[in-house]
Design a protein around this motif. Structure first.
Motif, PDB file in Angstrom:
ATOM      1  N   TYR A  42      44.151  31.062  42.738  1.00 32.27           N
ATOM      2  CA  TYR A  42      44.226  30.818  41.298  1.00 32.27           C
ATOM      3  C   TYR A  42      44.375  29.313  41.103  1.00 32.27           C
ATOM      4  O   TYR A  42      45.314  28.708  41.636  1.00 32.27           O
ATOM      5  CB  TYR A  42      45.411  31.552  40.679  1.00 32.27           C
ATOM      6  CG  TYR A  42      45.398  31.519  39.173  1.00 32.27           C
ATOM      7  CD1 TYR A  42      44.710  32.484  38.450  1.00 32.27           C
ATOM      8  CD2 TYR A  42      46.051  30.508  38.469  1.00 32.27           C
ATOM      9  CE1 TYR A  42      44.680  32.453  37.064  1.00 32.27           C
ATOM     10  CE2 TYR A  42      46.016  30.468  37.082  1.00 32.27           C
ATOM     11  CZ  TYR A  42      45.330  31.441  36.384  1.00 32.27           C
ATOM     12  OH  TYR A  42      45.303  31.398  35.010  1.00 32.27           O
ATOM     13  N   ASN A  52      48.714  36.655  37.026  1.00 31.28           N
ATOM     14  CA  ASN A  52      47.339  37.006  36.687  1.00 31.28           C
ATOM     15  C   ASN A  52      46.974  38.374  37.248  1.00 31.28           C
ATOM     16  O   ASN A  52      47.070  38.620  38.445  1.00 31.28           O
ATOM     17  CB  ASN A  52      46.390  35.933  37.230  1.00 31.28           C
ATOM     18  CG  ASN A  52      44.955  36.194  36.868  1.00 31.28           C
ATOM     19  OD1 ASN A  52      44.211  36.761  37.652  1.00 31.28           O
ATOM     20  ND2 ASN A  52      44.548  35.788  35.676  1.00 31.28           N
ATOM     21  N   ALA A  54      44.048  39.906  37.450  1.00 32.41           N
ATOM     22  CA  ALA A  54      42.857  39.958  38.304  1.00 32.41           C
ATOM     23  C   ALA A  54      43.194  39.601  39.738  1.00 32.41           C
ATOM     24  O   ALA A  54      42.671  40.203  40.682  1.00 32.41           O
ATOM     25  CB  ALA A  54      41.788  39.011  37.761  1.00 32.41           C
ATOM     26  N   LEU A  55      44.060  38.614  39.922  1.00 34.54           N
ATOM     27  CA  LEU A  55      44.447  38.208  41.274  1.00 34.54           C
ATOM     28  C   LEU A  55      45.087  39.375  42.013  1.00 34.54           C
ATOM     29  O   LEU A  55      44.756  39.665  43.164  1.00 34.54           O
ATOM     30  CB  LEU A  55      45.387  37.011  41.207  1.00 34.54           C
ATOM     31  CG  LEU A  55      45.833  36.442  42.559  1.00 34.54           C
ATOM     32  CD1 LEU A  55      45.807  34.918  42.538  1.00 34.54           C
ATOM     33  CD2 LEU A  55      47.246  36.914  42.907  1.00 34.54           C
ATOM     34  N   THR A 109      39.303  32.501  40.599  1.00 28.43           N
ATOM     35  CA  THR A 109      39.121  33.095  39.286  1.00 28.43           C
ATOM     36  C   THR A 109      39.067  32.004  38.228  1.00 28.43           C
ATOM     37  O   THR A 109      39.926  31.120  38.179  1.00 28.43           O
ATOM     38  CB  THR A 109      40.240  34.114  38.977  1.00 28.43           C
ATOM     39  OG1 THR A 109      40.012  34.681  37.687  1.00 28.43           O
ATOM     40  CG2 THR A 109      41.617  33.485  38.997  1.00 28.43           C
ATOM     41  N   SER A 111      39.556  31.660  34.783  1.00 31.58           N
ATOM     42  CA  SER A 111      40.129  32.397  33.656  1.00 31.58           C
ATOM     43  C   SER A 111      39.929  31.705  32.318  1.00 31.58           C
ATOM     44  O   SER A 111      39.949  32.351  31.275  1.00 31.58           O
ATOM     45  CB  SER A 111      41.624  32.631  33.898  1.00 31.58           C
ATOM     46  OG  SER A 111      42.275  31.399  34.174  1.00 31.58           O
ATOM     47  N   GLY A 145      34.516  33.956  39.918  1.00 29.62           N
ATOM     48  CA  GLY A 145      34.472  35.120  39.038  1.00 29.62           C
ATOM     49  C   GLY A 145      35.366  34.889  37.842  1.00 29.62           C
ATOM     50  O   GLY A 145      35.972  33.826  37.694  1.00 29.62           O
ATOM     51  N   GLY A 146      35.466  35.880  36.982  1.00 29.22           N
ATOM     52  CA  GLY A 146      36.299  35.741  35.799  1.00 29.22           C
ATOM     53  C   GLY A 146      35.496  35.426  34.553  1.00 29.22           C
ATOM     54  O   GLY A 146      34.266  35.313  34.588  1.00 29.22           O
TER      55      GLY A 146
END
Length: 662
Positions: A42, A52, A54-55, A109, A111, A145-146
């Motif tokens: 991150y 986070n 997603a992490l 990510t 974000s 990604g993200g």
């Protein structure tokens, strides 16, 4: 893997918050025997990254694969980055304190747009070549990604691969392909070609970038360097989300982090259709976990982690078709146990007396509502289908149920906005404050606090407003000044976001591949941690624009016809460009589009294009001004019952439940 701990430990005594860099938190996974090693990074400090969602999800899905391990890494605080460089200490993973550069692949990510320079800071600190074209056969693969990957071009030179969409299934597939192909002796270029042909992956190095004239003629800014490569990359969707457990193993950190609580994702996606909202477009279709799933996940998660607070997260949690059932059951389950249940995503049109009772409790923090615009005309333009009566009803319910603080979110600079719309914010907030005063006993009126938070509109990729330019920072400050002068009540605080940072966001959101050189130059001029007010370096971005010959104002502020091909046309959320253009035209006509989870299909294209429909736990019933006549009657009856219970002293919910106080 090299163990950097002996070199790191002596530096921690002088570090701010050394717990940021320590391993062995409760819940960590260690797999030293794994043959393939992945690091999820991150690009900001531990306090932000560890929270986070997603992490956590992606680390878990990779660790579930035999023979693979996923570790975490975070960007050290700015001053510790400098210390590490001075000591020659590279960026390391948390679990094994190993150099990130020694892993087989790293996931980053994206974000939000302001992490761009942090990505370069992290790669440089790790000793990884900044540009994908400079990485050799033995270098790891850098995967992005993200949300920002839906316009990947400003980041394209720095990443080998972009995972477009949800990664629960896609990321393990990508990593397994890399592991298999490397074991077979494939070269780096062949591995990238293979990944590029997998669904949901974009490899920017395999595409030439066209100039503007060519792009408009061809209908796309990218051109494959060889035959067989896809020219349209559609996002991946985790089709099993609704049936997947809401509880999954999570790490309990040593130090306090942002949103330091158990988080259970109750639904994914939102079809409300706000025309400025990227998340509402990119997470379609809507998928709800069942009430049984959510309740069981909360009970299990709290028992496993020791947390005494849980947040039911999503883009719009009160839209969940079973949210009342969920809250009622959780209130009963945890009554008298000191557990706090937060519902952070409150819709104005669904926060009535009954909902206020369900999320009420002894420890009430502050509520946040988002009218977004000060007049109904502008709310219709942006498709924010709430009314003044929805706001006033929510305020009446909240302050009548015991809340004393409320924050209202608005945007400045929305398409078609006028000074009357700005003045409308002041009028709306002042009338809401008057309603709040009337809803509380006279002796408590001095405790009422209401604040206004104004963000500058940022035109986001993949939205109906992607063709609209942002207003200049100077104009934004003029409108903020007008708003402040228009708010006559001293008890109402007005806060606003720095237009300079929102300007950088707009350039990154709308820019093409040329914006990458701007990012790199800004980083070399000292830009990093741009989302942190104390670190934002506006001059670095100005100097970078001059150095690379980019006109950032043109990128951020130019408006286009809906026929103009934007730099991310080759990336798809599933929502069609035709739908976005139609929504932009409806905005100009001040016409709204209903939420397809309550009414008919809006023909956005996501469900047929992605091969998955909305998945609701049960049919949804609209509330507030969006309710059909018979539904409105049912809601009014339920609200009357809740009000009668409150008046008689009967608790409508368990006494330990409250909305979150941030």
């Amino acid at each position: 893997m090299t163990d950097l701990w002996p070199r790191l430990e002596p530096l921690l005594a002088s570090a701010e918050r050394p717990a940021r860099y320590l391993n062995h938190e409760f819940g960590c996974v260690y797999k030293p025997e794994a043959g393939f090693r992945f690091c999820m990074m991150y690009p900001d400090t531990y306090e932000l990254g560890q929270a986070n969602q997603a992490l956590r999800i992606l680390v878990n899905v990779v660790n579930a694969v035999d023979g693979m391990v996923a570790e975490r890494a975070f960007l050290p605080a700015a001053e510790f980055c400098d210390t590490m460089r001075a000591e020659g200490l590279p960026l390391f993973s948390i679990e094994s304190c190993a150099p990130v550069a020694e892993f087989d692949a790293i996931g980053i990510t994206l974000s939000h747009e302001l992490v761009a320079t942090n990505v370069l800071e992290a790669l440089d600190l790790a000793g990884i070549p900044l540009h994908a074209q400079d990485r050799g056969e033995d270098d790891l693969f850098v995967i992005g990604g993200g949300p920002c990957s839906y316009n990947p071009e400003p980041y394209a030179p720095f990443f080998d691969i972009f995972n477009i969409g949800e990664g629960e299934e896609a990321l393990p597939e990508c990593l397994q392909a890399i592991r298999r192909l490397r074991a077979e002796g494939a070269c780096r270029a062949d591995i990238l070609r293979a990944i590029a042909r997998m669904d949901g992956f974009y490899v920017p190095s395999l595409y030439r970038w066209r100039d503007e004239e060519q792009a408009q003629q061809a209908g796309s800014w990218i051109e494959p360097v060889e035959e067989g490569l896809p020219t349209h990359i559609q996002k991946r969707v985790f089709e099993g989300f609704a049936e997947s457990p809401g509880w999954e193993p999570c790490i309990v950190p040593f130090t306090e982090v942002v949103q330091d609580r158990l988080n259970v994702e109750v639904l994914r996606g939102c079809a409300r259709g706000c025309r400025f909202c990227q998340a509402g477009m990119m997470y379609r279709p809507v998928r709800e976990r069942s009430a049984d799933n959510i309740v069981n996940s909360v009970v299990c998660g709290l028992a496993q982690t020791g947390y005494d607070e849980v947040s039911l997260t999503s883009l719009s949690s009160t839209d969940h078709s079973q949210i009342a059932d969920v809250l009622t059951r959780l209130n009963k389950q945890f009554q008298g146990k000191g557990v706090r249940i937060s519902v952070p995503s409150q819709r104005l049109d669904s926060f009535g007396v009954d909902m206020a009772g369900l999320v009420a409790g002894q420890k009430k923090g502050g509520l946040t509502f988002a009218p977004e615009a000060g007049t109904q005309r502008l709310r219709d333009v942006i498709n924010k289908q709430v009314t003044e009566d929805d706001l006033f009803g929510a305020v009446d319910a909240a302050f009548g149920a015991g809340w004393r603080r409320c924050k209202l979110y608005f945007m400045i600079g929305l398409p078609t906005e006028t000074d009357d719309d700005i003045k409308g914010i002041a009028s709306l907030v002042q009338r809401a404050y008057d309603r709040a005063k009337k809803a509380v006993p006279v002796e408590q009126r001095g405790n009422i606090r209401m604040s206004v938070s104004c963000a500058l509109f940022v035109p986001k990729a993949q939205t109906p407003f992607q063709w609209d330019g942002q207003i200049a920072p100077e104009e934004a400050l003029r409108r903020v000044s007008l708003l402040r002068r228009s708010v006559k009540y001293r008890a109402i605080d007005v806060h606003w976001h720095d237009p300079s940072t929102s300007f950088v966001e707009a350039v990154m959101s709308r820019g093409g591949r040329a914006a990458a050189a701007w990012v790199e130059s800004a980083w070399r001029h000292g830009a990093r941690f741009d989302a942190w007010t104390e670190h934002f370096n506006e001059q670095a971005w100005r100097d970078a624009a001059e150095e690379v010959g980019l006109d950032p104002a043109a990128v951020a502020q130019t408006s286009y016809d809906t026929g103009y091909v934007m730099p991310w046309e080759h990336i798809s959320t599933g929502v069609s460009t035709r739908f976005l253009a139609h929504e932009r035209k409806k905005a100009a006509a001040e016409k709204t589009t209903p939420d397809c989870t309550f009414e008919r299909c809006a023909a956005c294209g996501a469900c047929p294009g992605l091969g998955i429909d909305n998945q609701l736990a049960q049919p949804r019933i609209a509330g507030g001004s969006n309710a059909r006549p018979q539904q409105a009657g049912e809601e009014a009856a339920a609200a009357a019952v809740a009000a009668e219970q409150a008046a008689s002293g009967q608790p409508a919910a368990g006494p330990q439940t409250a909305e979150e106080g941030e």
